[in-house]
Design an enzyme around this catalytic site. Structure first.
Site, short mmCIF file in Angstrom:
data_model
loop_
_atom_site.label_atom_id
_atom_site.label_comp_id
_atom_site.label_asym_id
_atom_site.label_seq_id
_atom_site.Cartn_x
_atom_site.Cartn_y
_atom_site.Cartn_z
CD GLU A 413 57.16 103.97 58.22
OE1 GLU A 413 57.15 103.41 57.10
OE2 GLU A 413 56.99 103.35 59.29
CD GLU A 490 52.83 103.71 60.80
OE1 GLU A 490 53.23 102.62 60.38
OE2 GLU A 490 52.77 104.74 60.11
#
Ligand code: GAL
Length: 817
Positions: A413, A490
């Site tokens: 991220e 994720e």
């Protein structure tokens, strides 16, 4: 990888033979947890400092306090920590190359030897070493290594731990030796009939003159039988290095696979004439990996990732490395059906990867949570420019021989996803660094932004795009970017507290109890129940699978409590004392939550059945209780006090879940992954019977428990190693007089240990408990708690006693050998 002659306890170092030594340097350190002016100097008086052995994490000692950031576990991990160690070198070591290796130092290490600064390493998750030959005294007098660590506040989004939390080694080598992480073993061809081993070994020459040496590679199977060998002459320039490249064919290799994780050892010997100069051992596996835009292949067979993300802490033990703690953690994951681990968001310990090799788990080794653009005020972004390349390359160099590793992740991220102009350039540069070292494994990164990184060319810089929390976009990505290989890096981020159920079932942001219901549907705004991901994985066979957030609960990041979202800087203490995660399928103790069984029902084939909630609802007689069953059976029938509540068929009878994440429109999800019944409560029991092919094969019953009456103890292994490191995990249950778990019991249990071991830590998995992990007592949470016993280094019996007011006490014996 290791020198062959390892693990001597260090007293004084002598070198009678010519080969190298790798000395464990973990014992007898001095520690001080504050600033200490002049502590790097030889003359500094450390006699009052605390004595301890490594690995050590000072922060886990606590105390928990609201004055520390709950986002990082509410523990004192920042500040200054000093370590000093006194040691003597023997005269024989003079003229050798002596290196000090730290497998990891949290955080911002500065190292001095005999008062001279030898180097630093900011990133806490990577190993490093210094050549300290010239700073040492070889005349039998005292040498001193001093290490200063300065982890900063607001530097991590989770609990990092603090200290020399991984092993330290002192390596004594001849001037000609195998370099740091100097072997690279790959297996370009592996079939049932033939295996090709490609071995590139870097030989370093610090002798001051050009030398020609013999490099011999010998290969041993797991029974230690020599199966092949090869050698060549290699000339290494003075003060330079050279790479030996040898190919060796072996017949009928034992292939490293998920169910048969066969391992081999390579023993590299560097010699000159009859003089052996160095011996170096590398463990590896024979396997091939491949990927296409349609899937991932291990040994030419498609494998889907049934994966979990895992942070590096081991709950009550903090970040200090205990091999058994990692082994147990990974065994529990395997029993859930997990075949892959993402080491979110940093390189793990050597031991962790060794266990993945041994258990047959696939690993995505991840380098970073940030690059240059920050997530927290004092994060790694400060160091990225200076150290990013080195840290990433060192991860690949350090870990490249693990057969378990099948993917390198350059980041999670990363905020640069939003940087339209330059984000992709950084990604390309990092990807290139990896490829400079290892062309055999794909690269990846976890992207949570949509559709930024795909549109701005960033996702295309890595081999396989990791998609965080966008299952609804897998098909759109396929349409728009048909060549993109992808998987859910994720997923889910569902939250729960073990054994806690809130009725009626409803979706809430937070609950006054500071716990989260175990009906498995609550999570932050980007989250969704596991079922949703199962569905989209099925709909998108081109996805290589998923890595759930997370396998285990971890310290820190107590979402949904304490912080509104991931971008909140500063402390997350509004909901103190919540200070550890609710995301795990397994709690901080290693006790499965209900979600564990939901994954197990999807990821395993061995018949299983699980029922929830508990059946102690005094005062709710006649009211409706939703009962869920997680099973891989075809159908299941529920009975309440012997009365059938009906049969439910998997795939046909659906359970409606309230789902509300991001822009997911239906707002409800009809799950075929769980069976459910609404039944009026009456005390007694609920029983579920599982059927496969029409045959009754399993049942599970939950009884209404009576008053807490006794403590029951059970241990993960009755026999452990008397090595001063091995652990026994004792599960403590509060039961009624019939042996039923009392699901709401919170009795305080007192522990004592006699014999050849000690009580190392206690826990109960309660995310809001600020009791010390190092106390000799613990309250139960949802009827359970945990005691971890550590073996001494002498054999004997260990007895654990558990007592609690008004309860029948209990004891348990463990043998340590
Ligand atoms: C993700 C992040 C993880 C963790 C998770 C919680 O966005 O990558 O580190 O914070 O959210 O849901």
């Amino acid at each position: 990888m290791n020198k062959l002659f390892g693990l001597l306890c260090f007293v004084a170092i002598g070198l009678s033979n010519l080969t190298a030594q790798n000395l464990n340097f973990n014992d007898s350190w001095k520690f001080f947890n504050d600033k200490a002016v002049g502590a790097e100097h030889v003359s500094f008086d450390d006699s009052k400092w605390r004595n301890l052995n490594l690995p050590h994490d000072w922060a886990i000692e606590g105390p928990f306090d609201v004055k520390y950031n709950a986002r990082a576990g509410g523990l004192p991990f920042h500040g200054t920590g000093w370590y000093r160690k006194h040691f003597k070198m023997n005269a024989d070591a003079k003229g050798k190359v002596v290196r000090l290796e730290f497998e990891g130092a949290m955080y911002n290490a500065n190292v001095w030897v005999n008062g001279k600064f030898v180097g630093k390493r900011p990133y806490g998750y990577i190993g490093f070493e210094f050549d300290v030959s010239k700073y040492l005294k070889y005349d039998g007098s005292d040498n001193i290594v001093a290490v200063r660590l300065t982890p900063e506040d607001l530097s991590s989004r989770w609990y990092p731990g603090a200290g020399l939390y991984r092993s330290v080694w002192l390596k004594i080598d001849n001037p000609i030796h195998v370099g740091q992480w100097g072997t690279f073993i790959t297996t370009p061809t592996v079939t049932k009939e033939i295996g090709v081993i490609q071995n590139e070994t870097t030989v370093v020459n610090k002798s001051g003159k050009d030398e020609t040496v013999t490099v011999k590679q010998e290969y041993y199977n797991s029974e230690n039988n020599l199966i092949a060998s090869e050698k060549e002459e290699l000339t290494v320039k003075a003060n330079g290095s050279a790479v030996s490249e040898l190919y060796t064919k072996i017949k009928k290799p034992l292939i490293w696979d998920l169910d048969t994780p066969h391992l081999y050892n390579a023993v590299t010997t560097i010699s000159k004439g009859n003089n052996v100069l160095d011996t170096y051992k590398t463990r590896f596996g024979m396997r091939t990996i491949a990927y296409t835009k349609d899937g991932f292949f291990l040994n030419n067979k498609p494998v889907r990732f049934n994966g979990v993300c895992i942070h590096h802490d081991n709950g009550s033990l903090g970040s200090a490395v205990y091999k058994r703690a990692d082994e147990r953690k990974l065994q529990i994951m395997k029993s859930m059906g997990v075949n892959a681990i993402r080491t979110s968001h940093n390189p793990p310990s050597r031991e962790f990867l060794e266990i993945c090799d041994e258990l047959g788990l696939l690993v995505q080794d991840e380098a970073f949570d940030v690059w240059k653009m920050k997530k927290v005020p004092n994060g790694y972004n400060k160091f990225f420019d200076e150290w990013g390349e080195r840290d990433l390359k060192d991860m690949v160099l350090r870990d490249r021989n693990h057969p378990s590793i099948v993917m390198w992740s350059i980041g999670n991220e990363i905020i640069e996803q939003k940087d339209k102009k330059n984000g992709w350039r950084v990604a390309k540069r990092l990807n290139d660094y990896v490829k400079e070292i290892d062309l055999t494994r794909p690269t990846s990164a976890g992207f949570n932004n949509y559709s930024g990184p795909y549109d701005n060319n960033m996702a295309q810089q890595v081999d396989i795009a990791g998609v965080n929390y966008k299952p609804t976009k897998y098909s759109e990505l396929r349409e728009n970017y048909p060549e993109l290989a992808l998987y859910g890096s994720e997923t889910s981020s569902c939250t729960s507290s073990r054994g806690v159920y809130h009725l009626p079932i409803e979706k809430y942001k937070t609950h006054e109890s500071k716990h989260v219901t175990s009906y498995d549907l609550i999570g932050p705004p980007w989250a969704y129940p596991p079922d949703v991901e199962f569905h989209f994985q099925e709909q998108n066979p081109h996805s290589m699978g998923e890595f759930i957030w997370t396998g285990f609960d971890y310290l820190g990041e107590p979402t949904p409590y304490g912080g509104k979202d991931n971008s909140t800087n500063g402390y997350w203490n509004a909901d103190w004392p919540s200070h550890s995660s609710y995301f795990g399928a397994v709690d901080l103790c290693g006790f499965p939550k209900d979600r564990f069984f939901l994954y197990q029902s999807q990821w395993t084939t061995e018949p299983m059945i699980h029922l929830l909630p508990h059946w102690n609802w005094k005062g709710m007689e006649g009211q409706t209780i939703p009962v869920y069953c997680y099973t891989n059976c075809d159908s299941a029938e529920l009975f309440v006090n012997g009365k059938s509540m009906g049969k439910r068929v998997k795939g046909k009878d659906l359970t409606e879940l309230k789902v509300n994440f991001l822009r997911y429109e239906p707002k409800t999800f009809q799950s075929k992954y769980r069976l459910s019944w609404d039944v009026p409560y009456e005390s007694g029991n609920i029983k579920v019977v599982g059927y496969k092919n029409g045959k009754q094969i399993l049942e599970e019953q939950i009884n209404t428990a009576g008053k807490p009456a006794k403590i029951s103890l059970s241990v993960d292994r009755k026999e452990i190693n008397a090595d001063g490191e091995d652990l026994a995990y004792v599960t403590v249950r509060i039961e009624d007089k019939f042996g039923n778990l009392c699901p709401n019991a919170d009795n305080l249990v007192n522990f004592s240990v006699k014999g050849a071991g000690e009580l190392l830590a206690v826990d109960n998995g309660n995310q809001t408990s600020v009791e010390s992990f190092q106390a000799n007592h613990r309250k139960a949470f949802s009827g359970m708690c945990l005691a971890i016993v550590k073996a001494d280094d002498v054999s004997g019996k260990i007895t654990l006693y558990a007592k609690s007011k008004k309860l029948k006490s209990s004891k348990l014996e463990i043998t340590s050998k």
